[in-house]
Scaffold this motif. Structure first.
Motif, PDB file in Angstrom:
ATOM      1  N   ALA A 164      20.759  -8.667  -2.405  1.00 44.76           N
ATOM      2  CA  ALA A 164      19.883  -7.562  -2.809  1.00 44.76           C
ATOM      3  C   ALA A 164      18.418  -7.951  -2.710  1.00 44.76           C
ATOM      4  O   ALA A 164      17.580  -7.177  -2.237  1.00 44.76           O
ATOM      5  N   GLN A 165      18.089  -9.178  -3.133  1.00 50.77           N
ATOM      6  CA  GLN A 165      16.699  -9.646  -3.039  1.00 50.77           C
ATOM      7  C   GLN A 165      16.251  -9.761  -1.591  1.00 50.77           C
ATOM      8  O   GLN A 165      15.105  -9.450  -1.257  1.00 50.77           O
ATOM      9  N   SER A 166      17.142 -10.191  -0.724  1.00 48.63           N
ATOM     10  CA  SER A 166      16.775 -10.371   0.688  1.00 48.63           C
ATOM     11  C   SER A 166      16.407  -9.048   1.338  1.00 48.63           C
ATOM     12  O   SER A 166      15.678  -9.018   2.326  1.00 48.63           O
ATOM     13  N   MET A 167      16.894  -7.942   0.781  1.00 43.01           N
ATOM     14  CA  MET A 167      16.592  -6.612   1.325  1.00 43.01           C
ATOM     15  C   MET A 167      15.414  -5.938   0.621  1.00 43.01           C
ATOM     16  O   MET A 167      14.702  -5.139   1.218  1.00 43.01           O
ATOM     17  N   HIS A 168      15.214  -6.261  -0.650  1.00 46.28           N
ATOM     18  CA  HIS A 168      14.291  -5.478  -1.472  1.00 46.28           C
ATOM     19  C   HIS A 168      13.071  -6.238  -1.976  1.00 46.28           C
ATOM     20  O   HIS A 168      12.228  -5.656  -2.653  1.00 46.28           O
ATOM     21  N   GLN A 169      12.959  -7.524  -1.687  1.00 43.45           N
ATOM     22  CA  GLN A 169      11.848  -8.317  -2.220  1.00 43.45           C
ATOM     23  C   GLN A 169      10.534  -7.848  -1.607  1.00 43.45           C
ATOM     24  O   GLN A 169      10.276  -8.032  -0.416  1.00 43.45           O
ATOM     25  N   ALA A 170       9.690  -7.237  -2.434  1.00 49.40           N
ATOM     26  CA  ALA A 170       8.483  -6.576  -1.930  1.00 49.40           C
ATOM     27  C   ALA A 170       7.452  -7.545  -1.372  1.00 49.40           C
ATOM     28  O   ALA A 170       6.646  -7.168  -0.523  1.00 49.40           O
ATOM     29  N   ASP A 171       7.448  -8.788  -1.844  1.00 44.62           N
ATOM     30  CA  ASP A 171       6.430  -9.746  -1.399  1.00 44.62           C
ATOM     31  C   ASP A 171       6.917 -10.620  -0.246  1.00 44.62           C
ATOM     32  O   ASP A 171       6.292 -11.636   0.072  1.00 44.62           O
TER      33      ASP A 171
ATOM     34  N   GLY B 200      -5.383   4.164   3.931  1.00 41.83           N
ATOM     35  CA  GLY B 200      -6.287   4.995   3.155  1.00 41.83           C
ATOM     36  C   GLY B 200      -5.674   5.465   1.858  1.00 41.83           C
ATOM     37  O   GLY B 200      -6.333   5.525   0.818  1.00 41.83           O
ATOM     38  N   CYS B 201      -4.393   5.796   1.903  1.00 40.29           N
ATOM     39  CA  CYS B 201      -3.680   6.224   0.693  1.00 40.29           C
ATOM     40  C   CYS B 201      -2.961   5.055   0.027  1.00 40.29           C
ATOM     41  O   CYS B 201      -3.067   4.848  -1.184  1.00 40.29           O
ATOM     42  N   HIS B 202      -2.226   4.273   0.816  1.00 36.94           N
ATOM     43  CA  HIS B 202      -1.333   3.272   0.237  1.00 36.94           C
ATOM     44  C   HIS B 202      -2.056   2.085  -0.396  1.00 36.94           C
ATOM     45  O   HIS B 202      -1.521   1.460  -1.309  1.00 36.94           O
ATOM     46  N   ALA B 203      -3.256   1.761   0.077  1.00 35.46           N
ATOM     47  CA  ALA B 203      -3.980   0.626  -0.501  1.00 35.46           C
ATOM     48  C   ALA B 203      -4.334   0.872  -1.962  1.00 35.46           C
ATOM     49  O   ALA B 203      -4.455  -0.068  -2.759  1.00 35.46           O
ATOM     50  N   ALA B 204      -4.504   2.134  -2.329  1.00 38.58           N
ATOM     51  CA  ALA B 204      -4.890   2.469  -3.697  1.00 38.58           C
ATOM     52  C   ALA B 204      -3.693   2.607  -4.625  1.00 38.58           C
ATOM     53  O   ALA B 204      -3.857   2.706  -5.841  1.00 38.58           O
ATOM     54  N   MET B 205      -2.510   2.605  -4.062  1.00 39.99           N
ATOM     55  CA  MET B 205      -1.321   2.790  -4.883  1.00 39.99           C
ATOM     56  C   MET B 205      -0.906   1.496  -5.559  1.00 39.99           C
ATOM     57  O   MET B 205      -1.058   0.411  -5.002  1.00 39.99           O
ATOM     58  N   GLU B 206      -0.360   1.619  -6.730  1.00 43.24           N
ATOM     59  CA  GLU B 206       0.082   0.452  -7.486  1.00 43.24           C
ATOM     60  C   GLU B 206       1.256  -0.202  -6.777  1.00 43.24           C
ATOM     61  O   GLU B 206       2.221   0.459  -6.394  1.00 43.24           O
ATOM     62  N   LYS B 207       1.166  -1.509  -6.581  1.00 41.98           N
ATOM     63  CA  LYS B 207       2.247  -2.248  -5.935  1.00 41.98           C
ATOM     64  C   LYS B 207       3.178  -2.808  -7.005  1.00 41.98           C
ATOM     65  O   LYS B 207       2.742  -3.454  -7.950  1.00 41.98           O
ATOM     66  N   LYS B 208       4.456  -2.551  -6.839  1.00 42.03           N
ATOM     67  CA  LYS B 208       5.450  -2.990  -7.800  1.00 42.03           C
ATOM     68  C   LYS B 208       6.370  -4.026  -7.174  1.00 42.03           C
ATOM     69  O   LYS B 208       6.555  -4.055  -5.958  1.00 42.03           O
ATOM     70  N   ALA B 209       6.933  -4.887  -8.022  1.00 42.85           N
ATOM     71  CA  ALA B 209       7.835  -5.932  -7.520  1.00 42.85           C
ATOM     72  C   ALA B 209       9.080  -5.332  -6.893  1.00 42.85           C
ATOM     73  O   ALA B 209       9.659  -5.892  -5.967  1.00 42.85           O
ATOM     74  N   GLN B 210       9.506  -4.184  -7.383  1.00 43.45           N
ATOM     75  CA  GLN B 210      10.664  -3.493  -6.834  1.00 43.45           C
ATOM     76  C   GLN B 210      10.300  -2.030  -6.577  1.00 43.45           C
ATOM     77  O   GLN B 210       9.476  -1.452  -7.292  1.00 43.45           O
ATOM     78  N   PRO B 211      10.906  -1.399  -5.594  1.00 44.03           N
ATOM     79  CA  PRO B 211      10.607   0.011  -5.322  1.00 44.03           C
ATOM     80  C   PRO B 211      11.084   0.908  -6.448  1.00 44.03           C
ATOM     81  O   PRO B 211      11.970   0.536  -7.224  1.00 44.03           O
TER      82      PRO B 211
END
Length: 583
Positions: A357-364, A384-395
């Motif tokens: 699961a981590q191998s598929m979903h690890q955001a970093d 332009g949009c995505h840079a301002a969005m909060e980045k989370k460890a998991q989707p």
């Protein structure tokens, strides 16, 4: 693609030659000798082999490989002047990459080989009246210096899809016996039964899968040496046989910045001639894969049914990803086998304790699906949009349905684009999800995956452009400047055009208003969202320390978007470009 500069000395082997080929398909080899006036050289080798056996008596000697090959060429000499012929692991007679030997001897033997071999050649050049010649006997400090003038600086080389095609599509490389392919010229594996290296069609692996930095038996050759023995020797053989095209045989021919730029240009020209799409690798890889949690071979029927009950398969478009990644290693970073070969559900040593699961979903991680997709969001048209969005460890949980599609008993697959929020919530509760049995046959699974992929939208769902105001007047803070007239429809139309054929946007922009949330980020999705001042006070509200004031919100939103999208105009310092100054 990223190429990192590596500063290093190679231990004892005179092998800082090409680690990658460049033959066929109009990619010609050109001798590139390291620049004489540069202190950073791609061809510099530190001769320090003796250090592996005992402490050096004097500093290691610096050897300029391309400088010497150029000098030999002027004398009508070739590589055999310094390199002997040896037998490789496949039983073929090839050039040894060690200097004047096939195997390393004792420290004293190595010292004698280098001194006798190098100095005798220099002495002969001097005796023959050569204008330039190397250090003579007794001039020890000409080679062994405490503070070397030069440093080794080499560009990494990647066998990407384009360079790979140059090889497997080449007419210069001999075809495999009875085949139209030539993959066996490079790919081989150890056969325990015959105790020999053999080629097995459709089982080709990445070179570094077996040839690691510290290989284990029966593999004997470390990664770096394996690349050079395979590539350089092949290039040299083709050159000796007067082949029309052959790859670099000088260090700078691969590892210099100039060589990399020339190779990049050659690949771009080749790709243009091919219509922008490379021919597909002939390895029998699937077009599509139905990805589900692995089931143990000895699992009971009840255990298999339990996995299927909770399984929400992912229909993976393998063919599309082949065409849109630089190389197979973008996903198959160690082996080209399936991910669950190394990454188990719980994670173990073979997969560096990274679970499936981590191998598929690890955001970093760029190796994971989620991590790679997030990297795509950094492109100017998306950032332009995505840079301002909060980045989370998991989707977010409600994004699971974008990839994971429950196979409803009523109709095989509802498809994420047909789901509303209630459908998604129900799907996430596995006990409420009613699924149809998954096929076990490989072909049937691929066929099902293809059908699910075909149901996906090709273009993003966007708001009707006529519902977007032509302009928006921002005058709530008007004081020193006149109100700003924002060309709202023009901006939205440009964003739509940029994502028109974007598969990720088509998959993840699941409603007509998804794109609008880039600016109207914390308000309910609506054709007529609340004004910015509904949340952002004027001035800054102390009771909301994490929320910028209205003026800061306007400027940060607009100016950061312009910066991320790499827009040249308007520049952030040009206030009157957006709002004219009052008289």
């Amino acid at each position: 693609m990223a190429h990192r500069k590596v500063v290093a000395g190679l231990s004892g082997f005179l092998i800082a030659l090409a680690a990658v080929l460049g033959l066929g398909v109009d990619v010609m080899s050109k001798p590139l000798v390291a620049a004489e006036n540069s202190t950073a050289r791609a061809d510099l080798i530190m001769i320090d082999t003796i250090a592996q056996q005992r402490e050096l008596e004097m500093p290691a000697s610096q050897f300029m490989h391309d400088k010497h090959t150029a000098a030999l060429k002027e004398q009508d000499k070739d590589c055999s002047t310094c390199h002997k012929t040896t037998t490789n692991e496949e039983g073929k007679k090839v050039m040894s990459l060690k200097f004047m030997r096939e195997e390393d001897g004792s420290a004293d033997e190595l010292k004698k080989i280098y001194h006798d071999g190098c100095i005798s050649c220099h002495a002969k050049d001097k005796a023959d009246g050569a204008e330039k010649y190397g250090p003579q006997s007794g001039e020890c400090r000409s080679c062994h210096v405490d503070k070397p003038e030069y440093t080794a600086e080499r560009e990494d080389v990647e066998m990407d899809n384009a360079l790979h095609y140059i090889h497997w599509g080449s007419k210069q490389i001999s075809k495999d016996a009875g085949e139209e392919t030539n993959c066996g010229s490079c790919h081989h594996q150890w056969d325990e039964q015959t105790q020999k290296l053999v080629y097995k069609k459709f089982e080709e692996e990445s070179c570094s899968y077996c040839h690691t930095e510290a290989p284990k038996e029966p593999v004997k050759t470390p990664e770096r040496l394996a690349f050079h023995e395979q590539c350089v020797v092949c290039h040299q053989t083709l050159a000796e046989n007067k082949a029309e095209n052959y790859g670099p045989v000088e260090c700078a021919g691969c590892h210099s910045e100039k060589a990399q730029e020339e190779l990049k240009q050659s690949k771009e020209e080749m790709l243009q001639k091919l219509g922008g799409v490379l021919p597909r690798l002939p390895r029998q890889q699937p077009d599509a894969v139905l990805m589900t949690p692995p089931v143990a071979e000895d699992a009971t029927m009840q255990e298999k049914e339990k996995v299927e009950e909770h399984a929400m398969p992912v229909a993976f478009n393998h063919k599309f990803h082949e065409q849109n990644t630089d190389s197979c290693a973008a996903c198959h970073h160690k082996s080209v086998q399936s991910c669950d070969t190394c990454h188990t559900p719980r994670g173990d040593a073979d997969g560096e304790f990274v679970s499936l699961a981590q191998s598929m979903h690890q955001a970093d991680s760029m190796r994971s699906c989620v991590g790679c997709h997030q990297q795509e969001q950094k492109k100017p048209e998306c950032a332009g949009c995505h840079a301002a969005m909060e980045k989370k460890a998991q989707p977010a949980a409600d994004s699971c349905a974008t990839c994971h599609e429950p196979l409803q008993s009523a109709g095989e697959g509802m498809g994420m684009m047909q789901m509303n929020q209630d459908d998604m919530s129900s799907m996430m509760n596995a006990s409420e999800s009613v699924t149809t049995p998954l096929p076990e046959d490989k072909d049937a699974r691929e066929a099902l995956a293809k059908r699910l992929i075909e149901r996906r939208p090709d273009t993003p769902r966007n708001i009707d452009i006529n519902d977007v105001p032509e302009t928006v007047t921002i005058g709530v803070l008007s004081d020193e400047y006149k109100p700003s007239e924002m060309p709202h429809r023009k901006i939205v139309k440009k964003l739509m055009e940029d994502m028109d054929n974007d598969k990720l946007a088509a998959a993840f922009h699941t409603t007509e208003l998804t794109m609008c949330q880039g600016c109207h980020h914390n308000s309910p999705a609506s054709v007529k969202p609340p004004r910015c001042e509904s949340c952002h006070g004027k001035p800054f509200m102390e009771q909301q320390p994490g929320r910028p004031g209205l003026k800061a919100a306007f400027h940060a939103q607009c100016m950061d978007c312009h910066k991320q999208m790499q827009l040249e105009k308007p520049v952030s310092t040009n206030c009157t470009a957006c709002h004219e100054k009052k008289d």
